[in-house]
Design a protein around this motif. Structure first.
Motif, PDB file in Angstrom:
ATOM      1  N   LEU A 111     -21.202 -37.813   3.229  1.00  0.00           N
ATOM      2  CA  LEU A 111     -21.976 -37.296   2.093  1.00  0.00           C
ATOM      3  C   LEU A 111     -21.823 -35.781   1.948  1.00  0.00           C
ATOM      4  O   LEU A 111     -21.617 -35.277   0.837  1.00  0.00           O
ATOM      5  CB  LEU A 111     -23.455 -37.658   2.245  1.00  0.00           C
ATOM      6  CG  LEU A 111     -23.814 -39.124   2.042  1.00  0.00           C
ATOM      7  CD1 LEU A 111     -25.271 -39.389   2.436  1.00  0.00           C
ATOM      8  CD2 LEU A 111     -23.595 -39.512   0.588  1.00  0.00           C
ATOM      9  N   TRP A 112     -21.907 -35.058   3.055  1.00  0.00           N
ATOM     10  CA  TRP A 112     -21.739 -33.599   2.998  1.00  0.00           C
ATOM     11  C   TRP A 112     -20.323 -33.231   2.583  1.00  0.00           C
ATOM     12  O   TRP A 112     -20.117 -32.299   1.805  1.00  0.00           O
ATOM     13  CB  TRP A 112     -22.097 -32.951   4.349  1.00  0.00           C
ATOM     14  CG  TRP A 112     -23.574 -32.806   4.548  1.00  0.00           C
ATOM     15  CD1 TRP A 112     -24.360 -33.500   5.405  1.00  0.00           C
ATOM     16  CD2 TRP A 112     -24.450 -31.914   3.854  1.00  0.00           C
ATOM     17  NE1 TRP A 112     -25.666 -33.101   5.289  1.00  0.00           N
ATOM     18  CE2 TRP A 112     -25.749 -32.121   4.344  1.00  0.00           C
ATOM     19  CE3 TRP A 112     -24.269 -30.953   2.860  1.00  0.00           C
ATOM     20  CZ2 TRP A 112     -26.866 -31.403   3.887  1.00  0.00           C
ATOM     21  CZ3 TRP A 112     -25.378 -30.241   2.413  1.00  0.00           C
ATOM     22  CH2 TRP A 112     -26.633 -30.472   2.922  1.00  0.00           C
ATOM     23  N   LYS A 114     -18.287 -34.993   0.673  1.00  0.00           N
ATOM     24  CA  LYS A 114     -18.186 -35.258  -0.764  1.00  0.00           C
ATOM     25  C   LYS A 114     -18.894 -34.176  -1.589  1.00  0.00           C
ATOM     26  O   LYS A 114     -18.437 -33.786  -2.645  1.00  0.00           O
ATOM     27  CB  LYS A 114     -18.753 -36.648  -1.099  1.00  0.00           C
ATOM     28  CG  LYS A 114     -17.894 -37.771  -0.619  1.00  0.00           C
ATOM     29  CD  LYS A 114     -18.554 -39.113  -0.870  1.00  0.00           C
ATOM     30  CE  LYS A 114     -17.713 -40.225  -0.262  1.00  0.00           C
ATOM     31  NZ  LYS A 114     -18.366 -41.527  -0.370  1.00  0.00           N
ATOM     32  N   PHE A 115     -20.012 -33.723  -1.063  1.00  0.00           N
ATOM     33  CA  PHE A 115     -20.773 -32.695  -1.771  1.00  0.00           C
ATOM     34  C   PHE A 115     -20.001 -31.378  -1.866  1.00  0.00           C
ATOM     35  O   PHE A 115     -19.970 -30.736  -2.917  1.00  0.00           O
ATOM     36  CB  PHE A 115     -22.114 -32.460  -1.059  1.00  0.00           C
ATOM     37  CG  PHE A 115     -22.904 -31.330  -1.638  1.00  0.00           C
ATOM     38  CD1 PHE A 115     -23.602 -31.495  -2.823  1.00  0.00           C
ATOM     39  CD2 PHE A 115     -22.948 -30.086  -1.020  1.00  0.00           C
ATOM     40  CE1 PHE A 115     -24.336 -30.454  -3.368  1.00  0.00           C
ATOM     41  CE2 PHE A 115     -23.667 -29.034  -1.554  1.00  0.00           C
ATOM     42  CZ  PHE A 115     -24.378 -29.223  -2.729  1.00  0.00           C
TER      43      PHE A 115
END
Length: 117
Positions: A111-112, A114-115
């Motif tokens: 998630l990080w 992708k962010f």
């Protein structure tokens, strides 16, 4: 002053002992303390309760901006009373300490990643 029955005037002397509090540091009339927040709160904002040295509960609301590590939040008139001026107070200076995670799950890492990409 104190006037005795016989009319003589005498001084009353008070001895004040300051008891240290490990959460606070005194700088003149200002008080310094640390406010711990999570990484999520640093990025998305927060509203936290903080117990003041006098026992009162202050609501610290920083919901509109990103908070940086070691940022100082200054709250006027929540420090100590200024000497000789009993109605004037210093500030409470809260230094922000952000609790970063010590490890991430693979899902959190994804998630990080992708962010930031």
């Amino acid at each position: 002053y104190d006037e005795r029955i016989d009319g003589q005037v005498h001084d009353i002397v008070f001895k004040v002992t300051v008891v240290p509090d490990s959460r606070f540091k005194r700088e003149g009339s200002n008080l310094r303390a640390t406010l711990k927040i999570s990484l999520q709160e640093a990025l998305l904002g927060f509203k936290k309760q903080f117990k003041h040295i006098d026992g009162s509960i202050l609501t610290i609301n920083n919901s509109t901006q990103v908070t940086s590590p070691n940022q100082i939040i200054s709250i006027r008139n929540k420090g100590l009373y200024l000497e000789k001026y009993s109605s004037a107070q210093g500030s409470l200076l809260l230094k922000i300490k952000i609790n970063f995670p010590t490890k991430l799950t693979s899902q959190e890492t994804d998630l990080w990643t992708k962010f930031f990409i």
